[in-house]
Design a protein around this motif. Structure first.
Motif, PDB file in Angstrom:
ATOM      1  N   GLY A  10       0.685  -1.158   0.283  1.00 32.52           N
ATOM      2  CA  GLY A  10      -0.036   0.304   0.059  1.00 32.52           C
ATOM      3  C   GLY A  10       0.875   1.310  -0.177  1.00 32.52           C
ATOM      4  N   ALA A  11       1.578   1.290   0.592  1.00 38.44           N
ATOM      5  CA  ALA A  11       2.435   2.280   0.936  1.00 38.44           C
ATOM      6  C   ALA A  11       3.458   2.751  -1.027  1.00 38.44           C
ATOM      7  CB  ALA A  11       3.533   1.836   2.192  1.00 38.44           C
ATOM      8  N   ALA A  12       4.162   0.820  -1.290  1.00 39.73           N
ATOM      9  CA  ALA A  12       4.752   1.582  -2.412  1.00 39.73           C
ATOM     10  C   ALA A  12       3.516   1.939  -3.528  1.00 39.73           C
ATOM     11  CB  ALA A  12       4.666   0.332  -3.228  1.00 39.73           C
ATOM     12  N   VAL A  13       2.107   1.654  -3.126  1.00 40.39           N
ATOM     13  CA  VAL A  13       1.388   1.759  -4.260  1.00 40.39           C
ATOM     14  C   VAL A  13       1.066   3.826  -4.203  1.00 40.39           C
ATOM     15  CG1 VAL A  13      -0.981   1.807  -5.472  1.00 40.39           C
ATOM     16  CG2 VAL A  13       0.514   0.137  -4.973  1.00 40.39           C
ATOM     17  N   SER A  14       0.702   3.899  -3.212  1.00 33.93           N
ATOM     18  CA  SER A  14      -0.090   5.698  -2.415  1.00 33.93           C
ATOM     19  C   SER A  14       1.544   6.350  -2.464  1.00 33.93           C
ATOM     20  CB  SER A  14      -0.809   5.094  -1.150  1.00 33.93           C
ATOM     21  OG  SER A  14       0.535   5.189  -0.155  1.00 33.93           O
ATOM     22  N   HIS A  15       2.361   5.822  -2.929  1.00 29.89           N
ATOM     23  CA  HIS A  15       3.842   6.676  -2.690  1.00 29.89           C
ATOM     24  C   HIS A  15       3.984   6.665  -4.195  1.00 29.89           C
ATOM     25  CE1 HIS A  15       3.485   8.522   1.249  1.00 29.89           C
ATOM     26  NE2 HIS A  15       3.237   7.120   1.830  1.00 29.89           N
ATOM     27  N   GLY A  16       4.057   6.006  -4.604  1.00 37.20           N
ATOM     28  CA  GLY A  16       4.872   5.704  -5.937  1.00 37.20           C
ATOM     29  C   GLY A  16       5.987   5.760  -6.009  1.00 37.20           C
ATOM     30  N   VAL A  17       6.450   4.620  -5.561  1.00 39.27           N
ATOM     31  CA  VAL A  17       7.568   3.963  -5.633  1.00 39.27           C
ATOM     32  C   VAL A  17       7.323   2.372  -5.678  1.00 39.27           C
ATOM     33  CG1 VAL A  17       8.928   5.938  -3.359  1.00 39.27           C
ATOM     34  CG2 VAL A  17       7.966   3.686  -2.588  1.00 39.27           C
ATOM     35  N   THR A  18       8.735   2.184  -6.343  1.00 35.82           N
ATOM     36  CA  THR A  18       9.620   0.836  -6.136  1.00 35.82           C
ATOM     37  C   THR A  18      10.012   0.566  -4.749  1.00 35.82           C
ATOM     38  OG1 THR A  18       9.066   1.081  -8.880  1.00 35.82           O
ATOM     39  CG2 THR A  18      10.204  -1.058  -7.639  1.00 35.82           C
ATOM     40  N   VAL A  19       9.357  -0.786  -4.796  1.00 33.17           N
ATOM     41  CA  VAL A  19      10.660  -1.120  -3.228  1.00 33.17           C
ATOM     42  C   VAL A  19      10.968  -2.319  -3.680  1.00 33.17           C
ATOM     43  CG1 VAL A  19       9.970  -1.649  -0.734  1.00 33.17           C
ATOM     44  CG2 VAL A  19       8.801  -0.009  -1.981  1.00 33.17           C
TER      45      VAL A  19
END
Length: 148
Positions: free
Chosen positions: A115-124
């Protein structure tokens, strides 16, 4: 040999050793990215065998890195399971994430991180041993098991 004249390529003497590319409309255009790619290396103390807690911590790190301009966040090897060899060997079920029949990891303990990756637009980039639907494990678990 040298590259064809291209105003988008930097004037770099190291590029002159590359082979000449023919004029082919099917080849990708040789242009540098229009903006830099900021990559964050993130690290925090992980809890051995607690994937959900480590995923929540990683989610906070990803959000912070994204807020500072990162588009890719890299976590340490086996961060999600805490990289504790004793826990990996004695309680592998606490250290593994689950994959479906196609090999896609869809473990609900990772929801906060996803969810954090999607909402912040980052690849983890994060790692943990994976238990496949057929019961087999990824090689990282087996190699860790032999190391004890």
């Amino acid at each position: 040999m040298s590259l064809p004249d291209d105003p988008h390529l930097p004037d770099d003497p190291h590029l002159t050793d590359l082979p000449h590319l023919p004029d082919d409309p099917h080849l990708p255009h040789l242009a540098l990215p229009s903006s830099p790619l900021r990559v964050a290396a993130a690290q925090a103390t992980a809890v051995p065998g607690d994937i959900a807690a480590n995923a929540r911590g990683a989610a906070a790190l990803a959000a912070r890195a994204a807020g500072e301009g990162a588009r890719v966040v890299v976590l340490p090897e086996l961060h999600l399971c805490g990289y504790d060899l004793t826990t990996l060997a004695t309680h592998p079920d606490r250290c593994e994430v689950s994959a479906d029949e196609r090999g896609t990891v869809a473990d609900p303990r990772l929801d906060a991180l996803a969810g954090a990756a999607v909402s912040h637009g980052v690849t983890v980039l994060a790692g943990a041993p994976v238990r496949r639907a057929d019961g087999t494990r990824t090689p990282s678990w087996r190699s860790t098991r032999r190391a004890r």
